[in-house]
Structures are given as C-alpha cells and as structure tokens.
Design a protein around this motif. Structure first.
Motif, PDB file in Angstrom:
ATOM      1  N   PRO A 215       0.786  -1.241   0.000  1.00 25.86           N
ATOM      2  CA  PRO A 215       0.000   0.000   0.000  1.00 25.86           C
ATOM      3  C   PRO A 215       0.819   1.293   0.000  1.00 25.86           C
ATOM      4  CG  PRO A 215      -1.008  -1.587   1.459  1.00 25.86           C
ATOM      5  CD  PRO A 215       0.307  -2.178   1.030  1.00 25.86           C
ATOM      6  N   SER A 216       2.046   1.258   0.489  1.00 26.77           N
ATOM      7  CA  SER A 216       2.859   2.487   0.498  1.00 26.77           C
ATOM      8  C   SER A 216       3.174   2.971  -0.916  1.00 26.77           C
ATOM      9  CB  SER A 216       4.158   2.273   1.275  1.00 26.77           C
ATOM     10  OG  SER A 216       4.924   1.240   0.673  1.00 26.77           O
ATOM     11  N   MET A 217       3.066   2.082  -1.906  1.00 26.29           N
ATOM     12  CA  MET A 217       3.304   2.485  -3.298  1.00 26.29           C
ATOM     13  C   MET A 217       2.174   3.375  -3.814  1.00 26.29           C
ATOM     14  SD  MET A 217       6.243   1.330  -4.509  1.00 26.29           S
ATOM     15  CE  MET A 217       6.131   1.034  -6.276  1.00 26.29           C
ATOM     16  N   GLN A 218       1.173   3.607  -2.987  1.00 26.69           N
ATOM     17  CA  GLN A 218       0.063   4.499  -3.341  1.00 26.69           C
ATOM     18  C   GLN A 218       0.417   5.971  -3.121  1.00 26.69           C
ATOM     19  OE1 GLN A 218      -3.606   3.094  -1.735  1.00 26.69           O
ATOM     20  NE2 GLN A 218      -4.686   4.969  -2.154  1.00 26.69           N
ATOM     21  N   GLU A 219       1.531   6.239  -2.457  1.00 22.65           N
ATOM     22  CA  GLU A 219       1.956   7.618  -2.183  1.00 22.65           C
ATOM     23  C   GLU A 219       2.059   8.400  -3.491  1.00 22.65           C
ATOM     24  OE1 GLU A 219       2.839  10.854  -0.120  1.00 22.65           O
ATOM     25  OE2 GLU A 219       2.875   8.987   1.021  1.00 22.65           O
ATOM     26  N   GLU A 220       1.374   9.531  -3.564  1.00 26.18           N
ATOM     27  CA  GLU A 220       1.395  10.372  -4.765  1.00 26.18           C
ATOM     28  C   GLU A 220       2.456  11.455  -4.621  1.00 26.18           C
ATOM     29  OE1 GLU A 220      -2.521  11.808  -5.710  1.00 26.18           O
ATOM     30  OE2 GLU A 220      -3.218   9.799  -6.243  1.00 26.18           O
ATOM     31  N   ASP A 221       3.700  11.058  -4.818  1.00 27.60           N
ATOM     32  CA  ASP A 221       4.816  11.996  -4.671  1.00 27.60           C
ATOM     33  C   ASP A 221       5.641  12.116  -5.941  1.00 27.60           C
ATOM     34  OD1 ASP A 221       5.949   9.468  -4.531  1.00 27.60           O
ATOM     35  OD2 ASP A 221       7.230   9.917  -2.812  1.00 27.60           O
ATOM     36  N   MET A 222       5.074  11.683  -7.068  1.00 22.37           N
ATOM     37  CA  MET A 222       5.778  11.751  -8.340  1.00 22.37           C
ATOM     38  C   MET A 222       4.837  12.335  -9.395  1.00 22.37           C
ATOM     39  SD  MET A 222       7.763   8.099  -8.157  1.00 22.37           S
ATOM     40  CE  MET A 222       9.447   8.469  -8.562  1.00 22.37           C
ATOM     41  N   LEU A 223       5.417  12.709 -10.527  1.00 21.07           N
ATOM     42  CA  LEU A 223       4.631  13.248 -11.635  1.00 21.07           C
ATOM     43  C   LEU A 223       4.742  12.317 -12.832  1.00 21.07           C
ATOM     44  CD1 LEU A 223       5.646  17.023 -11.555  1.00 21.07           C
ATOM     45  CD2 LEU A 223       3.531  15.997 -10.672  1.00 21.07           C
ATOM     46  N   LEU A 224       3.633  12.189 -13.553  1.00 24.42           N
ATOM     47  CA  LEU A 224       3.598  11.402 -14.777  1.00 24.42           C
ATOM     48  C   LEU A 224       2.844  12.221 -15.810  1.00 24.42           C
ATOM     49  CD1 LEU A 224       4.389   8.657 -15.959  1.00 24.42           C
ATOM     50  CD2 LEU A 224       2.187   7.784 -15.201  1.00 24.42           C
ATOM     51  N   GLU A 225       3.548  12.602 -16.869  1.00 25.38           N
ATOM     52  CA  GLU A 225       2.972  13.458 -17.909  1.00 25.38           C
ATOM     53  C   GLU A 225       2.373  14.732 -17.322  1.00 25.38           C
ATOM     54  OE1 GLU A 225       0.380  11.066 -20.333  1.00 25.38           O
ATOM     55  OE2 GLU A 225       1.905   9.528 -20.548  1.00 25.38           O
ATOM     56  N   GLY A 226       3.096  15.324 -16.369  1.00 24.37           N
ATOM     57  CA  GLY A 226       2.704  16.590 -15.766  1.00 24.37           C
ATOM     58  C   GLY A 226       1.631  16.502 -14.694  1.00 24.37           C
ATOM     59  N   GLN A 227       1.144  15.312 -14.409  1.00 21.83           N
ATOM     60  CA  GLN A 227       0.104  15.122 -13.395  1.00 21.83           C
ATOM     61  C   GLN A 227       0.651  14.347 -12.209  1.00 21.83           C
ATOM     62  OE1 GLN A 227      -3.169  16.314 -13.845  1.00 21.83           O
ATOM     63  NE2 GLN A 227      -2.250  17.293 -15.632  1.00 21.83           N
ATOM     64  N   ARG A 228       0.163  14.686 -11.020  1.00 19.37           N
ATOM     65  CA  ARG A 228       0.565  13.949  -9.829  1.00 19.37           C
ATOM     66  C   ARG A 228       0.142  12.490  -9.989  1.00 19.37           C
ATOM     67  NH1 ARG A 228       3.264  15.194  -6.079  1.00 19.37           N
ATOM     68  NH2 ARG A 228       3.089  17.424  -5.971  1.00 19.37           N
ATOM     69  N   ALA A 229       1.051  11.570  -9.654  1.00 17.17           N
ATOM     70  CA  ALA A 229       0.791  10.136  -9.813  1.00 17.17           C
ATOM     71  C   ALA A 229       1.367   9.381  -8.626  1.00 17.17           C
ATOM     72  CB  ALA A 229       1.417   9.628 -11.107  1.00 17.17           C
ATOM     73  N   ASN A 230       0.802   8.220  -8.365  1.00 14.46           N
ATOM     74  CA  ASN A 230       1.375   7.412  -7.288  1.00 14.46           C
ATOM     75  C   ASN A 230       2.573   6.622  -7.810  1.00 14.46           C
ATOM     76  OD1 ASN A 230       0.584   4.694  -8.117  1.00 14.46           O
ATOM     77  ND2 ASN A 230      -1.473   5.132  -7.366  1.00 14.46           N
ATOM     78  N   ARG A 231       3.326   6.085  -6.887  1.00 12.88           N
ATOM     79  CA  ARG A 231       4.578   5.404  -7.226  1.00 12.88           C
ATOM     80  C   ARG A 231       4.346   4.222  -8.159  1.00 12.88           C
ATOM     81  NH1 ARG A 231       6.950   5.646  -1.038  1.00 12.88           N
ATOM     82  NH2 ARG A 231       7.421   7.880  -1.093  1.00 12.88           N
ATOM     83  N   LEU A 232       3.288   3.451  -7.910  1.00 11.21           N
ATOM     84  CA  LEU A 232       3.041   2.292  -8.762  1.00 11.21           C
ATOM     85  C   LEU A 232       2.684   2.714 -10.179  1.00 11.21           C
ATOM     86  CD1 LEU A 232       2.976  -0.751  -9.045  1.00 11.21           C
ATOM     87  CD2 LEU A 232       0.573  -0.709  -8.328  1.00 11.21           C
ATOM     88  N   GLN A 233       1.933   3.783 -10.348  1.00 11.73           N
ATOM     89  CA  GLN A 233       1.611   4.264 -11.696  1.00 11.73           C
ATOM     90  C   GLN A 233       2.892   4.630 -12.446  1.00 11.73           C
ATOM     91  OE1 GLN A 233      -0.980   7.378 -10.231  1.00 11.73           O
ATOM     92  NE2 GLN A 233      -2.746   6.462 -11.251  1.00 11.73           N
ATOM     93  N   VAL A 234       3.807   5.288 -11.770  1.00 13.20           N
ATOM     94  CA  VAL A 234       5.071   5.680 -12.399  1.00 13.20           C
ATOM     95  C   VAL A 234       5.901   4.437 -12.730  1.00 13.20           C
ATOM     96  CG1 VAL A 234       7.257   6.904 -12.018  1.00 13.20           C
ATOM     97  CG2 VAL A 234       5.081   7.978 -11.383  1.00 13.20           C
ATOM     98  N   VAL A 235       5.974   3.493 -11.807  1.00 12.96           N
ATOM     99  CA  VAL A 235       6.720   2.261 -12.064  1.00 12.96           C
ATOM    100  C   VAL A 235       6.127   1.534 -13.271  1.00 12.96           C
ATOM    101  CG1 VAL A 235       7.187  -0.065 -11.158  1.00 12.96           C
ATOM    102  CG2 VAL A 235       7.640   1.949  -9.743  1.00 12.96           C
TER     103      VAL A 235
END
Length: 188
Positions: free
Chosen positions: A5-25
């Motif tokens: 569940p910690s991979m849910q942290e939204e501390d990254m950006l993907l295509e200019g939008q805030r994203a969670n770690r798993l989305q970026v991975v």
C-alpha cells in the motif's frame, strides 16, 4: 515490483500530473520491457508475500500487460523483500550465468517474511545472481494544511542501507529514483 500500500503515495509526476509510485513504475518499466527484445523476462509482485505474476518468458507483451494489471495491496499490507528475492532466486539459479539478473523495485523496508533480505542476498550471491535495487519515492513533498504549507519526507521508511547491502553483496548496484525522470534514466 513492490505493490504494498505504500506504493500508493502520490509523490511523483507522470505526464505533468501527480501520480502514485506504482503508476510511475508501471509506465517506466513498461518502456523498459519494450526495449528488452530477445531477452527472457519474468515478473514477481510482492507485498506481505511474493507471487509470480509472469514466469520467465520471451512474450514481452504479456509481461507488460500483466504489470499494468497489478493492483496495490493485493499481496498484503507489508513488504517481504527477502521472500520476494528468495522466490526470484529459485527461478533464476538454473538459468545460464549471463541471464541471472534481478531488478528489485521498492519504496520501503522489509517488514514481513520468512527470509531476511540479507540471507536472500547471500543466497543470490552464491547462485551468481546479480541484484540491482531501486529505491523509489520523493525525498520531500509540500503538504497544505490549516496551519500552512509543511515539508514532508514520504520516503522516510525507505531502507537505503539495506538496498545498498543487497546490491553490494550480489555484485549489482543500487539506484535511487526520487522522480519519474530519475527512474527513466536508471532504466536505460
């Protein structure tokens, strides 16, 4: 790939939008998979327990598709790094020496499991498996509250010393991905 569940942290950006770690991975690793033409890949997802999402295969489309289907928390609420490594070692130890490479992506610390990460690293080293570890997550985010903006370290639980030890023990390397761009650079 860590799906705790910690991979849910939204501390990254993907295509200019805030994203969670798993989305970026998922995004960056899918690009990495596309570049592996001719390589045999597998996918292990882990939380409190690891499971093989895709056994070793040349079918890179299936690996990418099943990575995309990974769901946060489905493997439990803890992080069993040692057990995930142990399962990967079982799959890789009989492969040709040049094929014994493992990439571990996590944002946390080992909080569960039967096998300690250090024991797993020793087993990997004995089996000639190189482990490349990647620590994921920003060092700092700004959070608004009633009292103004405060700085927060969403990666406070990342055990970088452990990830470095695993990589060093196995002849691999440790990488830190604080944002999407750093993860993309690592995957090249």
């Amino acid at each position: 790939v860590d799906i705790s569940p910690s991979m849910q942290e939204e501390d990254m950006l993907l295509e200019g939008q805030r994203a969670n770690r798993l989305q970026v991975v998922k995004s960056v690793v899918s690009e990495f998979i596309e570049e592996r033409q001719g390589d045999r890949l597998g996918l292990i997802l882990f939380g409190a327990q690891p499971y093989i999402q895709v056994p070793l295969t040349f079918d890179l489309t299936t690996v990418a598709d099943l990575l995309e289907e990974a769901t946060l928390g489905i493997a439990g609420n803890a992080t069993a790094i040692g057990d995930a490594l142990g399962l990967a070692i079982k799959r890789l130890r009989e492969r040709p020496a040049a094929s014994r490479v493992l990439v571990l992506l996590t944002d946390g610390a080992n909080t569960s499991g039967e096998v300690t990460p250090d024991e797993a690293a020793e087993l990997a080293a004995k089996a000639g498996i190189k482990v490349y570890t990647v620590g994921i997550g920003a060092d700092e985010v700004l959070r608004r509250s009633l009292f103004g903006v405060r700085r927060h370290n969403p990666s406070a639980d990342l055990d970088e010393r452990l990830l470095k030890r695993i990589a060093n023990t196995t002849g691999g390397q440790y990488f830190r991905a604080r944002n999407t761009e750093e993860l993309r650079l690592i995957s090249q």
